[in-house]
Design a protein around this motif. Structure first.
Motif, PDB file in Angstrom:
ATOM      1  N   LEU A 178       0.646  -1.169  -0.034  1.00 25.43           N
ATOM      2  CA  LEU A 178      -0.053   0.002  -0.040  1.00 25.43           C
ATOM      3  C   LEU A 178       1.006   1.218  -0.006  1.00 25.43           C
ATOM      4  N   PRO A 179       0.402   2.316  -0.600  1.00 26.64           N
ATOM      5  CA  PRO A 179       1.054   3.550  -0.471  1.00 26.64           C
ATOM      6  C   PRO A 179       1.343   3.918   0.816  1.00 26.64           C
ATOM      7  N   LEU A 180       2.551   4.657   1.272  1.00 29.24           N
ATOM      8  CA  LEU A 180       2.627   5.205   2.321  1.00 29.24           C
ATOM      9  C   LEU A 180       1.904   6.494   2.803  1.00 29.24           C
ATOM     10  N   THR A 181       1.375   6.453   3.808  1.00 21.75           N
ATOM     11  CA  THR A 181       0.625   8.030   4.431  1.00 21.75           C
ATOM     12  C   THR A 181       1.505   8.942   4.563  1.00 21.75           C
ATOM     13  N   PRO A 182       1.057  10.293   4.221  1.00 25.11           N
ATOM     14  CA  PRO A 182       2.094  11.246   4.638  1.00 25.11           C
ATOM     15  C   PRO A 182       2.636  11.083   6.104  1.00 25.11           C
ATOM     16  N   ASP A 183       2.001  10.798   7.043  1.00 29.48           N
ATOM     17  CA  ASP A 183       2.870  10.749   8.246  1.00 29.48           C
ATOM     18  C   ASP A 183       3.774   9.432   8.344  1.00 29.48           C
ATOM     19  N   GLU A 184       3.656   8.405   7.674  1.00 31.48           N
ATOM     20  CA  GLU A 184       4.626   7.452   7.507  1.00 31.48           C
ATOM     21  C   GLU A 184       5.800   8.072   6.830  1.00 31.48           C
ATOM     22  N   ARG A 211       7.655  10.758   9.370  1.00 24.51           N
ATOM     23  CA  ARG A 211       8.477   9.574  10.067  1.00 24.51           C
ATOM     24  C   ARG A 211       9.916   9.047   9.545  1.00 24.51           C
ATOM     25  N   GLY A 212       9.549   8.561   8.572  1.00 28.36           N
ATOM     26  CA  GLY A 212      10.865   8.127   7.777  1.00 28.36           C
ATOM     27  C   GLY A 212      11.785   9.169   7.551  1.00 28.36           C
ATOM     28  N   GLN A 213      11.562  10.240   7.307  1.00 25.78           N
ATOM     29  CA  GLN A 213      12.415  11.307   7.124  1.00 25.78           C
ATOM     30  C   GLN A 213      13.178  11.729   8.401  1.00 25.78           C
ATOM     31  N   ARG A 214      12.485  11.732   9.424  1.00 26.52           N
ATOM     32  CA  ARG A 214      12.661  12.234  10.908  1.00 26.52           C
ATOM     33  C   ARG A 214      13.842  11.044  11.199  1.00 26.52           C
TER      34      ARG A 214
END
Length: 100
Positions: free
Chosen positions: A4-10, A13-16
């Motif tokens: 599934l596509p990642l949500t904006p929150d995911e 979090r990945g960037q952080r």
């Protein structure tokens, strides 16, 4: 298997997570850090750049261990609310979180 596509929150979090690992790695090479953690340098590079926003837990645990980060510190950084907070790259914020 369909991913599934990642949500904006995911994605956020990945960037952080990537920013935290880059800061913690400091001047240490990606190659040496990856080898010490038992992951490929390309995997670590993708995590640090946010291209892998949801890496496997054992991967993060291994990299955090090599970098001397507690999983509590990693979790606190990755799940903290972005809005109204200091920027991810703030050295004072990162130092305060990693010192606790």
């Amino acid at each position: 298997m369909v991913r599934l596509p990642l949500t904006p929150d995911e994605v956020e979090r990945g960037q952080r997570l990537g920013a935290l690992l880059r800061r913690a790695r400091g001047n240490r090479s990606i190659l040496q850090t990856a080898l010490d953690a038992g992951v490929s340098p390309e995997t670590l590079r993708k995590i640090e750049t946010g291209r892998v926003a949801t890496p496997a837990f054992p991967t993060i645990a291994a990299v955090a261990d090599v970098l001397g980060l507690s999983l509590d510190a990693v979790w606190a950084e990755v799940t903290r609310p972005e809005r109204g907070s200091e920027p991810v790259g703030s050295a004072d914020t990162a130092a305060a979180r990693l010192a606790s």
